[in-house]
Design a protein around this motif. Sequence first.
Motif, PDB file in Angstrom:
ATOM      1  N   ARG A   1       0.777  -1.116   0.012  1.00 54.99           N
ATOM      2  CA  ARG A   1       0.062  -0.098  -0.007  1.00 54.99           C
ATOM      3  C   ARG A   1       1.050   1.179   0.006  1.00 54.99           C
ATOM      4  NH1 ARG A   1      -3.789   0.718   5.058  1.00 54.99           N
ATOM      5  NH2 ARG A   1      -1.829   0.847   5.825  1.00 54.99           N
ATOM      6  N   THR A   2       2.028   1.131   0.635  1.00 58.74           N
ATOM      7  CA  THR A   2       2.902   2.272   0.698  1.00 58.74           C
ATOM      8  C   THR A   2       3.071   2.987  -0.544  1.00 58.74           C
ATOM      9  OG1 THR A   2       3.661   1.472   2.642  1.00 58.74           O
ATOM     10  CG2 THR A   2       4.982   3.155   1.753  1.00 58.74           C
ATOM     11  N   PRO A   3       3.852   2.068  -1.353  1.00 62.87           N
ATOM     12  CA  PRO A   3       4.104   2.588  -2.870  1.00 62.87           C
ATOM     13  C   PRO A   3       3.164   3.268  -3.643  1.00 62.87           C
ATOM     14  CG  PRO A   3       4.425   0.260  -2.859  1.00 62.87           C
ATOM     15  CD  PRO A   3       4.153   0.887  -1.513  1.00 62.87           C
ATOM     16  N   LEU A   4       1.925   2.368  -3.349  1.00 64.29           N
ATOM     17  CA  LEU A   4       0.734   3.058  -4.260  1.00 64.29           C
ATOM     18  C   LEU A   4       0.326   4.301  -3.534  1.00 64.29           C
ATOM     19  CD1 LEU A   4      -1.275  -0.601  -4.356  1.00 64.29           C
ATOM     20  CD2 LEU A   4      -0.186   0.796  -6.238  1.00 64.29           C
ATOM     21  N   ALA A   5       0.462   4.445  -2.314  1.00 61.32           N
ATOM     22  CA  ALA A   5      -0.166   5.674  -1.626  1.00 61.32           C
ATOM     23  C   ALA A   5       0.848   6.840  -2.170  1.00 61.32           C
ATOM     24  CB  ALA A   5      -0.113   5.580  -0.287  1.00 61.32           C
ATOM     25  N   VAL A   6       2.022   6.303  -2.205  1.00 58.36           N
ATOM     26  CA  VAL A   6       3.132   7.584  -2.560  1.00 58.36           C
ATOM     27  C   VAL A   6       2.858   8.017  -3.980  1.00 58.36           C
ATOM     28  CG1 VAL A   6       5.513   8.035  -3.118  1.00 58.36           C
ATOM     29  CG2 VAL A   6       4.824   6.871  -0.958  1.00 58.36           C
ATOM     30  N   SER A   7       2.604   6.944  -4.859  1.00 58.51           N
ATOM     31  CA  SER A   7       2.218   7.295  -6.228  1.00 58.51           C
ATOM     32  C   SER A   7       1.119   8.377  -6.497  1.00 58.51           C
ATOM     33  CB  SER A   7       1.999   6.235  -7.057  1.00 58.51           C
ATOM     34  OG  SER A   7       3.082   5.338  -7.298  1.00 58.51           O
ATOM     35  N   ARG A   8      -0.065   7.944  -5.627  1.00 57.22           N
ATOM     36  CA  ARG A   8      -1.164   8.788  -5.608  1.00 57.22           C
ATOM     37  C   ARG A   8      -0.888  10.257  -5.092  1.00 57.22           C
ATOM     38  NH1 ARG A   8      -6.349   6.898  -2.209  1.00 57.22           N
ATOM     39  NH2 ARG A   8      -4.703   7.338  -0.483  1.00 57.22           N
ATOM     40  N   THR A   9      -0.079  10.380  -4.215  1.00 58.41           N
ATOM     41  CA  THR A   9       0.121  11.632  -3.778  1.00 58.41           C
ATOM     42  C   THR A   9       1.010  12.335  -4.628  1.00 58.41           C
ATOM     43  OG1 THR A   9       0.383  10.572  -1.306  1.00 58.41           O
ATOM     44  CG2 THR A   9       1.389  12.733  -1.665  1.00 58.41           C
ATOM     45  N   LEU A  10       2.083  11.874  -5.358  1.00 60.33           N
ATOM     46  CA  LEU A  10       2.832  12.429  -6.291  1.00 60.33           C
ATOM     47  C   LEU A  10       1.938  13.015  -7.547  1.00 60.33           C
ATOM     48  CD1 LEU A  10       5.797  10.105  -6.530  1.00 60.33           C
ATOM     49  CD2 LEU A  10       5.971  12.331  -5.583  1.00 60.33           C
ATOM     50  N   LEU A  11       0.776  11.971  -8.002  1.00 66.72           N
ATOM     51  CA  LEU A  11      -0.113  12.210  -8.872  1.00 66.72           C
ATOM     52  C   LEU A  11      -0.881  13.562  -8.565  1.00 66.72           C
ATOM     53  CD1 LEU A  11      -0.820   8.866 -10.325  1.00 66.72           C
ATOM     54  CD2 LEU A  11       0.434  10.581 -11.502  1.00 66.72           C
ATOM     55  N   ASP A  12      -1.363  13.607  -7.412  1.00 72.55           N
ATOM     56  CA  ASP A  12      -2.361  14.595  -6.790  1.00 72.55           C
ATOM     57  C   ASP A  12      -1.599  16.033  -6.841  1.00 72.55           C
ATOM     58  OD1 ASP A  12      -4.449  12.778  -6.625  1.00 72.55           O
ATOM     59  OD2 ASP A  12      -4.126  12.598  -4.438  1.00 72.55           O
ATOM     60  N   VAL A  13      -0.214  15.921  -6.334  1.00 71.64           N
ATOM     61  CA  VAL A  13       0.765  17.142  -6.307  1.00 71.64           C
ATOM     62  C   VAL A  13       0.811  17.755  -7.583  1.00 71.64           C
ATOM     63  CG1 VAL A  13       2.870  18.039  -5.647  1.00 71.64           C
ATOM     64  CG2 VAL A  13       1.644  16.494  -4.072  1.00 71.64           C
ATOM     65  N   ALA A  14       1.059  16.748  -8.518  1.00 68.55           N
ATOM     66  CA  ALA A  14       1.336  17.287 -10.012  1.00 68.55           C
ATOM     67  C   ALA A  14       0.260  17.703 -10.733  1.00 68.55           C
ATOM     68  CB  ALA A  14       1.931  16.003 -10.750  1.00 68.55           C
ATOM     69  N   ARG A  15      -0.986  17.351 -10.060  1.00 67.75           N
ATOM     70  CA  ARG A  15      -2.486  17.666 -10.709  1.00 67.75           C
ATOM     71  C   ARG A  15      -2.638  19.048 -10.198  1.00 67.75           C
ATOM     72  NH1 ARG A  15      -5.238  13.797  -9.458  1.00 67.75           N
ATOM     73  NH2 ARG A  15      -5.262  12.625 -11.276  1.00 67.75           N
TER      74      ARG A  15
END
Length: 376
Positions: free
Chosen positions: A160-174
Amino acid sequence: MDRAPGLSVRVKLTLSYAGFLMIAGVLLLAAVWVFLLRYVPERAMLINPEDNAHLNGVFPVRSSLQYVFLPRAAAVLAFLLVFGLVGGWLLAGRMLAPLTGITDAARMATSGSLSHRIQLPGSKDEFRELADAFDAMLARLEAHVAEQQRFAANASHELRTPLAVSRTLLDVARADPNPDTDELIDRLQTVNSRAIDLTEALLLVSRAEQRSFTRERVDLSLMAEEATETLLPLAEKHGVTIETRGDITPMLGSPALLLQLTTNLVHNAIVHNLPEAGTVWVTTGVRPDTVVLTVENTGEKLTPELASTLTEPFQRGTERVHGDHPGVGLGLAIVKTITHAHDGTLTLTPRSAGGIRVTVELPAVSPPAGPVSDVH
Protein backbone atom coordinates in the motif's frame (compact mmCIF):
# COMPACT_ATOMS: atom_id res chain seq x y z
CA MET A 1 -16.18 -37.12 1.86
CA ASP A 2 -19.67 -38.64 1.82
CA ARG A 3 -19.71 -42.21 3.11
CA ALA A 4 -22.48 -44.78 3.40
CA PRO A 5 -23.70 -45.33 6.98
CA GLY A 6 -22.20 -48.32 8.77
CA LEU A 7 -21.67 -49.88 12.16
CA SER A 8 -19.77 -47.88 14.73
CA VAL A 9 -16.36 -49.03 15.91
CA ARG A 10 -17.81 -49.68 19.35
CA VAL A 11 -20.42 -52.06 17.92
CA LYS A 12 -17.79 -53.81 15.81
CA LEU A 13 -15.51 -54.25 18.82
CA THR A 14 -18.44 -55.50 20.92
CA LEU A 15 -19.35 -58.10 18.31
CA SER A 16 -15.70 -59.07 18.02
CA TYR A 17 -15.36 -59.56 21.77
CA ALA A 18 -18.61 -61.52 21.99
CA GLY A 19 -17.74 -63.60 18.94
CA PHE A 20 -14.30 -64.43 20.30
CA LEU A 21 -15.79 -65.40 23.66
CA MET A 22 -18.38 -67.61 21.95
CA ILE A 23 -15.72 -69.34 19.87
CA ALA A 24 -13.61 -69.91 22.97
CA GLY A 25 -16.66 -71.30 24.82
CA VAL A 26 -17.58 -73.62 21.96
CA LEU A 27 -14.02 -74.91 21.74
CA LEU A 28 -13.87 -75.47 25.48
CA LEU A 29 -17.20 -77.34 25.55
CA ALA A 30 -16.16 -79.35 22.49
CA ALA A 31 -12.94 -80.32 24.23
CA VAL A 32 -14.87 -81.41 27.32
CA TRP A 33 -17.28 -83.43 25.19
CA VAL A 34 -14.44 -85.17 23.34
CA PHE A 35 -12.79 -85.94 26.67
CA LEU A 36 -16.02 -87.43 27.99
CA LEU A 37 -16.57 -89.51 24.86
CA ARG A 38 -13.03 -90.83 25.07
CA TYR A 39 -12.91 -91.78 28.73
CA VAL A 40 -16.53 -92.48 29.58
CA PRO A 41 -17.71 -96.00 28.55
CA GLU A 42 -20.73 -96.43 26.38
CA ARG A 43 -22.41 -98.75 28.95
CA ALA A 44 -21.85 -99.66 32.58
CA MET A 45 -22.95 -102.58 34.70
CA LEU A 46 -25.45 -101.76 37.43
CA ILE A 47 -24.48 -102.53 41.00
CA ASN A 48 -28.05 -103.47 41.92
CA PRO A 49 -29.65 -104.76 38.75
CA GLU A 50 -32.76 -105.72 40.67
CA ASP A 51 -33.60 -102.01 41.07
CA ASN A 52 -33.63 -101.47 37.30
CA ALA A 53 -34.70 -104.81 35.91
CA HIS A 54 -35.83 -103.19 32.64
CA LEU A 55 -32.19 -102.27 31.81
CA ASN A 56 -31.08 -105.89 31.97
CA GLY A 57 -28.26 -104.99 34.34
CA VAL A 58 -26.63 -102.49 31.85
CA PHE A 59 -26.82 -98.65 32.10
CA PRO A 60 -26.38 -96.55 28.82
CA VAL A 61 -23.86 -94.01 30.13
CA ARG A 62 -23.16 -92.04 26.95
CA SER A 63 -26.75 -91.51 25.92
CA SER A 64 -27.58 -90.32 29.41
CA LEU A 65 -24.52 -88.05 29.40
CA GLN A 66 -25.63 -86.52 26.12
CA TYR A 67 -29.08 -85.90 27.51
CA VAL A 68 -27.62 -84.08 30.52
CA PHE A 69 -24.62 -82.31 28.91
CA LEU A 70 -26.08 -80.72 25.77
CA PRO A 71 -28.83 -78.58 27.41
CA ARG A 72 -26.40 -77.31 29.98
CA ALA A 73 -23.80 -76.56 27.29
CA ALA A 74 -26.42 -74.59 25.37
CA ALA A 75 -27.24 -72.63 28.55
CA VAL A 76 -23.55 -71.89 29.08
CA LEU A 77 -23.19 -70.65 25.49
CA ALA A 78 -26.24 -68.41 25.89
CA PHE A 79 -24.75 -66.95 29.07
CA LEU A 80 -21.39 -66.41 27.31
CA LEU A 81 -23.17 -64.62 24.44
CA VAL A 82 -24.97 -62.22 26.77
CA PHE A 83 -21.86 -61.76 28.92
CA GLY A 84 -19.72 -61.13 25.83
CA LEU A 85 -22.11 -58.56 24.39
CA VAL A 86 -22.52 -56.63 27.64
CA GLY A 87 -18.89 -56.89 28.67
CA GLY A 88 -17.65 -56.14 25.16
CA TRP A 89 -19.86 -53.05 24.96
CA LEU A 90 -18.50 -51.74 28.26
CA LEU A 91 -14.88 -52.57 27.45
CA ALA A 92 -15.12 -51.05 23.97
CA GLY A 93 -16.59 -47.87 25.41
CA ARG A 94 -13.79 -47.61 27.93
CA MET A 95 -11.10 -48.30 25.35
CA LEU A 96 -12.52 -45.82 22.81
CA ALA A 97 -13.18 -43.04 25.33
CA PRO A 98 -9.91 -41.18 24.45
CA LEU A 99 -11.02 -40.97 20.82
CA THR A 100 -13.89 -38.71 21.85
CA GLY A 101 -11.50 -35.97 22.92
CA ILE A 102 -9.44 -36.39 19.77
CA THR A 103 -12.56 -36.23 17.59
CA ASP A 104 -13.82 -33.11 19.37
CA ALA A 105 -10.45 -31.41 18.92
CA ALA A 106 -10.41 -32.32 15.24
CA ARG A 107 -13.89 -30.86 14.75
CA MET A 108 -12.87 -27.66 16.51
CA ALA A 109 -9.80 -27.44 14.28
CA THR A 110 -11.92 -27.81 11.14
CA SER A 111 -14.07 -24.91 12.35
CA GLY A 112 -10.99 -22.69 12.56
CA SER A 113 -10.11 -22.95 16.25
CA LEU A 114 -6.47 -24.00 16.57
CA SER A 115 -5.86 -23.00 20.19
CA HIS A 116 -7.57 -26.08 21.67
CA ARG A 117 -5.34 -28.91 22.93
CA ILE A 118 -6.35 -32.45 23.87
CA GLN A 119 -3.75 -32.96 26.62
CA LEU A 120 -4.87 -36.54 27.16
CA PRO A 121 -3.90 -37.70 30.70
CA GLY A 122 -2.44 -41.06 31.55
CA SER A 123 0.63 -43.12 30.76
CA LYS A 124 2.01 -43.49 27.25
CA ASP A 125 0.12 -45.73 24.85
CA GLU A 126 -1.13 -45.61 21.25
CA PHE A 127 -3.99 -43.23 22.04
CA ARG A 128 -1.74 -40.89 24.04
CA GLU A 129 0.82 -40.89 21.22
CA LEU A 130 -1.93 -40.01 18.75
CA ALA A 131 -3.22 -37.22 21.01
CA ASP A 132 0.27 -35.82 21.56
CA ALA A 133 0.98 -35.90 17.82
CA PHE A 134 -2.32 -34.14 17.16
CA ASP A 135 -1.51 -31.48 19.78
CA ALA A 136 1.90 -30.93 18.18
CA MET A 137 0.26 -30.61 14.76
CA LEU A 138 -2.23 -28.06 16.10
CA ALA A 139 0.61 -26.05 17.66
CA ARG A 140 2.52 -25.99 14.35
CA LEU A 141 -0.62 -25.06 12.43
CA GLU A 142 -1.45 -22.30 14.87
CA ALA A 143 2.06 -20.87 14.60
CA HIS A 144 2.01 -21.17 10.81
CA VAL A 145 -1.38 -19.50 10.48
CA ALA A 146 -0.32 -16.70 12.80
CA GLU A 147 2.85 -16.22 10.76
CA GLN A 148 0.87 -16.17 7.51
CA GLN A 149 -1.61 -13.65 8.91
CA ARG A 150 1.23 -11.47 10.10
CA PHE A 151 2.94 -11.81 6.73
CA ALA A 152 -0.25 -10.93 4.84
CA ALA A 153 -0.83 -7.87 7.02
CA ASN A 154 2.75 -6.69 6.57
CA ALA A 155 2.67 -7.38 2.83
CA SER A 156 -0.56 -5.40 2.47
CA HIS A 157 0.99 -2.51 4.35
CA GLU A 158 4.20 -2.62 2.31
CA LEU A 159 2.33 -2.81 -1.01
CA ARG A 160 0.00 0.00 0.00
CA THR A 161 2.90 2.34 0.72
CA PRO A 162 4.20 2.72 -2.89
CA LEU A 163 0.64 2.99 -4.18
CA ALA A 164 -0.13 5.75 -1.70
CA VAL A 165 3.11 7.55 -2.62
CA SER A 166 2.25 7.32 -6.33
CA ARG A 167 -1.22 8.74 -5.71
CA THR A 168 0.25 11.59 -3.66
CA LEU A 169 2.76 12.43 -6.39
CA LEU A 170 0.01 12.45 -9.01
CA ASP A 171 -2.27 14.62 -6.84
CA VAL A 172 0.53 17.12 -6.25
CA ALA A 173 1.39 17.19 -9.97
CA ARG A 174 -2.28 17.71 -10.88
CA ALA A 175 -2.59 20.61 -8.45
CA ASP A 176 0.69 22.22 -9.63
CA PRO A 177 0.08 24.52 -12.62
CA ASN A 178 3.68 24.04 -13.79
CA PRO A 179 4.68 20.49 -12.76
CA ASP A 180 8.21 19.21 -13.34
CA THR A 181 7.36 16.26 -15.57
CA ASP A 182 10.86 14.77 -15.60
CA GLU A 183 11.15 14.80 -11.81
CA LEU A 184 7.67 13.31 -11.48
CA ILE A 185 8.53 10.51 -13.90
CA ASP A 186 11.78 9.74 -12.07
CA ARG A 187 10.07 9.57 -8.68
CA LEU A 188 7.21 7.47 -10.03
CA GLN A 189 9.71 5.12 -11.65
CA THR A 190 11.55 4.72 -8.35
CA VAL A 191 8.32 4.00 -6.50
CA ASN A 192 7.15 1.62 -9.22
CA SER A 193 10.47 -0.26 -9.19
CA ARG A 194 10.16 -0.77 -5.46
CA ALA A 195 6.61 -2.09 -5.86
CA ILE A 196 7.78 -4.51 -8.58
CA ASP A 197 10.69 -5.73 -6.44
CA LEU A 198 8.37 -6.29 -3.51
CA THR A 199 5.83 -8.16 -5.64
CA GLU A 200 8.53 -10.41 -7.14
CA ALA A 201 9.87 -11.13 -3.66
CA LEU A 202 6.39 -12.07 -2.43
CA LEU A 203 5.90 -14.39 -5.42
CA LEU A 204 9.27 -16.00 -4.72
CA VAL A 205 8.32 -16.60 -1.09
CA SER A 206 5.00 -18.13 -2.16
CA ARG A 207 6.68 -20.38 -4.72
CA ALA A 208 9.22 -21.62 -2.20
CA GLU A 209 6.59 -22.24 0.49
CA GLN A 210 4.50 -24.34 -1.89
CA ARG A 211 7.62 -26.28 -2.97
CA SER A 212 6.46 -25.99 -6.56
CA PHE A 213 9.89 -26.55 -8.05
CA THR A 214 11.86 -29.38 -9.63
CA ARG A 215 14.78 -30.76 -7.67
CA GLU A 216 18.02 -31.16 -9.60
CA ARG A 217 21.58 -32.05 -8.67
CA VAL A 218 23.22 -28.78 -7.60
CA ASP A 219 26.67 -27.86 -6.32
CA LEU A 220 26.05 -25.27 -3.64
CA SER A 221 29.65 -24.05 -3.82
CA LEU A 222 29.11 -23.06 -7.47
CA MET A 223 25.99 -21.12 -6.45
CA ALA A 224 28.08 -19.26 -3.87
CA GLU A 225 30.79 -18.47 -6.43
CA GLU A 226 28.24 -17.20 -8.95
CA ALA A 227 26.56 -14.99 -6.36
CA THR A 228 29.95 -13.63 -5.29
CA GLU A 229 30.98 -12.83 -8.85
CA THR A 230 27.66 -11.12 -9.53
CA LEU A 231 27.86 -8.94 -6.41
CA LEU A 232 31.57 -8.13 -6.68
CA PRO A 233 30.93 -4.63 -8.16
CA LEU A 234 28.57 -3.85 -5.27
CA ALA A 235 31.22 -5.04 -2.81
CA GLU A 236 33.85 -2.83 -4.41
CA LYS A 237 31.48 0.13 -4.27
CA HIS A 238 31.07 -0.39 -0.51
CA GLY A 239 34.76 -1.10 0.05
CA VAL A 240 34.04 -4.67 1.14
CA THR A 241 36.36 -7.61 0.53
CA ILE A 242 34.77 -10.99 -0.16
CA GLU A 243 36.66 -14.14 0.76
CA THR A 244 35.32 -17.51 -0.42
CA ARG A 245 36.51 -20.94 0.56
CA GLY A 246 35.00 -24.37 0.70
CA ASP A 247 34.35 -27.84 -0.60
CA ILE A 248 32.26 -29.15 -3.44
CA THR A 249 28.81 -29.44 -1.89
CA PRO A 250 26.43 -31.51 -4.06
CA MET A 251 22.76 -31.66 -3.15
CA LEU A 252 19.31 -31.90 -4.68
CA GLY A 253 17.35 -28.68 -5.07
CA SER A 254 16.21 -25.84 -7.29
CA PRO A 255 19.19 -24.07 -8.90
CA ALA A 256 17.21 -20.82 -9.24
CA LEU A 257 16.05 -20.79 -5.62
CA LEU A 258 19.45 -21.79 -4.24
CA LEU A 259 21.11 -19.07 -6.30
CA GLN A 260 18.58 -16.61 -4.89
CA LEU A 261 19.39 -17.86 -1.39
CA THR A 262 23.14 -17.37 -1.75
CA THR A 263 22.68 -14.03 -3.54
CA ASN A 264 20.47 -12.72 -0.75
CA LEU A 265 22.94 -13.81 1.90
CA VAL A 266 25.96 -12.27 0.18
CA HIS A 267 24.04 -9.08 -0.68
CA ASN A 268 22.85 -8.75 2.90
CA ALA A 269 26.41 -9.26 4.19
CA ILE A 270 27.73 -6.54 1.85
CA VAL A 271 25.19 -3.77 2.45
CA HIS A 272 24.98 -4.36 6.22
CA ASN A 273 28.70 -4.08 6.84
CA LEU A 274 31.20 -1.57 8.12
CA PRO A 275 31.20 1.84 6.40
CA GLU A 276 34.64 1.01 4.99
CA ALA A 277 37.17 -1.84 4.96
CA GLY A 278 34.53 -4.45 5.70
CA THR A 279 34.89 -8.17 5.01
CA VAL A 280 32.53 -10.94 3.98
CA TRP A 281 33.45 -14.61 4.37
CA VAL A 282 31.59 -17.17 2.23
CA THR A 283 32.33 -20.79 3.14
CA THR A 284 30.89 -24.09 1.97
CA GLY A 285 31.52 -27.38 3.74
CA VAL A 286 30.32 -30.94 4.08
CA ARG A 287 29.23 -33.05 7.02
CA PRO A 288 28.28 -36.73 7.16
CA ASP A 289 24.73 -36.17 5.86
CA THR A 290 24.53 -32.45 5.08
CA VAL A 291 26.18 -29.61 3.19
CA VAL A 292 26.74 -26.27 4.87
CA LEU A 293 26.86 -22.72 3.53
CA THR A 294 28.16 -20.08 5.93
CA VAL A 295 28.13 -16.33 5.20
CA GLU A 296 29.50 -14.00 7.85
CA ASN A 297 30.44 -10.36 7.78
CA THR A 298 31.93 -7.59 9.84
CA GLY A 299 29.65 -4.85 11.03
CA GLU A 300 27.99 -3.38 14.05
CA LYS A 301 27.41 -5.55 17.08
CA LEU A 302 24.01 -7.22 17.25
CA THR A 303 22.16 -8.67 20.19
CA PRO A 304 20.90 -12.27 20.02
CA GLU A 305 17.35 -10.93 20.41
CA LEU A 306 17.69 -8.73 17.32
CA ALA A 307 19.37 -11.49 15.33
CA SER A 308 16.49 -13.87 16.05
CA THR A 309 14.00 -11.44 14.44
CA LEU A 310 15.91 -10.74 11.23
CA THR A 311 14.34 -13.66 9.35
CA GLU A 312 10.84 -12.32 9.97
CA PRO A 313 9.27 -10.70 6.89
CA PHE A 314 9.70 -6.91 6.66
CA GLN A 315 11.99 -6.80 9.70
CA ARG A 316 14.70 -4.19 9.21
CA GLY A 317 16.89 -3.26 12.14
CA THR A 318 17.27 0.51 11.77
CA GLU A 319 20.90 0.38 12.74
CA ARG A 320 21.56 -2.10 9.93
CA VAL A 321 19.90 -0.29 7.03
CA HIS A 322 21.77 1.97 4.67
CA GLY A 323 19.83 4.62 2.86
CA ASP A 324 20.83 3.51 -0.62
CA HIS A 325 19.97 -0.13 -0.05
CA PRO A 326 16.89 -0.35 2.14
CA GLY A 327 15.59 -3.43 0.33
CA VAL A 328 12.06 -4.68 0.73
CA GLY A 329 12.51 -6.40 4.08
CA LEU A 330 12.28 -9.91 2.65
CA GLY A 331 15.93 -10.84 2.06
CA LEU A 332 16.48 -13.16 5.02
CA ALA A 333 12.81 -14.15 5.06
CA ILE A 334 13.30 -15.52 1.53
CA VAL A 335 16.45 -17.31 2.67
CA LYS A 336 14.53 -18.90 5.54
CA THR A 337 11.68 -19.99 3.27
CA ILE A 338 13.99 -21.48 0.63
CA THR A 339 15.99 -23.28 3.33
CA HIS A 340 12.89 -24.86 4.84
CA ALA A 341 11.57 -25.77 1.39
CA HIS A 342 14.77 -27.79 0.89
CA ASP A 343 14.38 -29.47 4.31
CA GLY A 344 17.29 -27.53 5.77
CA THR A 345 17.99 -25.39 8.82
CA LEU A 346 18.94 -21.72 9.10
CA THR A 347 20.95 -20.33 12.01
CA LEU A 348 21.82 -16.68 12.71
CA THR A 349 24.57 -16.02 15.24
CA PRO A 350 25.93 -12.56 16.16
CA ARG A 351 29.73 -12.32 15.94
CA SER A 352 31.49 -11.15 19.09
CA ALA A 353 33.56 -8.67 17.05
CA GLY A 354 30.48 -7.33 15.27
CA GLY A 355 28.43 -8.47 12.33
CA ILE A 356 26.60 -11.75 11.98
CA ARG A 357 27.19 -15.35 10.92
CA VAL A 358 24.45 -17.02 8.87
CA THR A 359 24.63 -20.81 8.51
CA VAL A 360 22.48 -22.79 6.09
CA GLU A 361 22.56 -26.59 6.44
CA LEU A 362 20.96 -28.69 3.71
CA PRO A 363 20.74 -32.45 2.98
CA ALA A 364 23.70 -33.81 1.00
CA VAL A 365 23.59 -36.40 -1.77
CA SER A 366 27.18 -37.68 -2.07
CA PRO A 367 30.52 -37.82 -0.25
CA PRO A 368 32.66 -34.65 0.07
CA ALA A 369 35.32 -33.58 -2.41
CA GLY A 370 38.52 -31.56 -2.12
CA PRO A 371 38.62 -27.89 -1.04
CA VAL A 372 38.93 -24.90 -3.32
CA SER A 373 39.40 -21.26 -2.34
CA ASP A 374 39.89 -17.80 -3.72
CA VAL A 375 39.85 -14.20 -2.53
CA HIS A 376 38.16 -11.25 -4.25
